[in-house]
Write an enzyme that holds these catalytic residues in place. Structure first.
Site, PDB file in Angstrom:
ATOM      1  N   GLY A  50       0.917  -1.234  -0.012  1.00 14.36           N
ATOM      2  CA  GLY A  50      -0.085  -0.029   0.012  1.00 14.36           C
ATOM      3  C   GLY A  50       0.899   1.286  -0.109  1.00 14.36           C
ATOM      4  N   CYS A  51       2.228   1.140  -0.075  1.00 10.55           N
ATOM      5  CA  CYS A  51       2.960   2.299  -0.030  1.00 10.55           C
ATOM      6  C   CYS A  51       3.409   2.482  -1.412  1.00 10.55           C
ATOM      7  CB  CYS A  51       4.327   2.140   0.778  1.00 10.55           C
ATOM      8  SG  CYS A  51       3.903   2.096   2.326  1.00 10.55           S
ATOM      9  N   GLN A  52       3.641   3.829  -2.091  1.00 13.98           N
ATOM     10  CA  GLN A  52       4.004   4.057  -3.160  1.00 13.98           C
ATOM     11  C   GLN A  52       5.686   3.722  -3.474  1.00 13.98           C
ATOM     12  OE1 GLN A  52       3.231   8.330  -3.221  1.00 13.98           O
ATOM     13  NE2 GLN A  52       1.380   7.936  -4.720  1.00 13.98           N
TER      14      GLN A  52
END
Length: 133
Positions: A50-52
């Protein structure tokens, strides 16, 4: 120090910084002070979903407290991780699981972050809480 008191200390520190650019820079500098993260633990299974950016998080337990180490390939993410670990590191699993992420709004950093980074902070907190179990 309680989680609430830690958040209040960080808020006061950020409130003393005169402008958003300087706050952003301070958060980045906090990332430079993260505990070193072992290269051999930069594994796909330790990435925070869920992290860029790439963000790795590992957990260690000692007695009745949980200790995290993390790193990222993005300097602002490292700074945000440093903030979260300052708040949640070396606490009991119960304290971590009961942490209300809405308290982070008190820091007043939402305006400094893109929506993607805001989502990433939420993903990080969820992962920290999951690993505390």
């Amino acid at each position: 120090m309680t989680i609430e008191a830690e958040i209040q200390d960080i808020k006061e520190m950020l409130d003393d910084i005169p402008d958003d650019f300087s706050k952003y820079s301070t958060i980045i500098e906090m990332g430079d002070e993260l505990e070193p993260y072992p290269e051999e633990f930069k594994l796909d299974e330790l990435k925070v979903p869920g992290c860029q950016s790439d963000l790795w998080l590992m957990v260690e337990r000692k007695d009745d407290v949980v200790h995290y180490r993390a790193t990222s390939d993005a300097v602002i993410v490292k700074g945000l991780v440093a903030l979260m670990l300052q708040i949640l590191n070396d606490r009991t699993p119960e304290e971590i699981r009961e942490f209300d992420a809405d308290l982070l709004k008190e820091l007043g950093i939402k305006g400094l972050l893109t929506p993607g980074r805001q989502n990433g902070v939420g993903s990080l907190v969820q992962r920290i809480q999951l690993l505390a179990a």
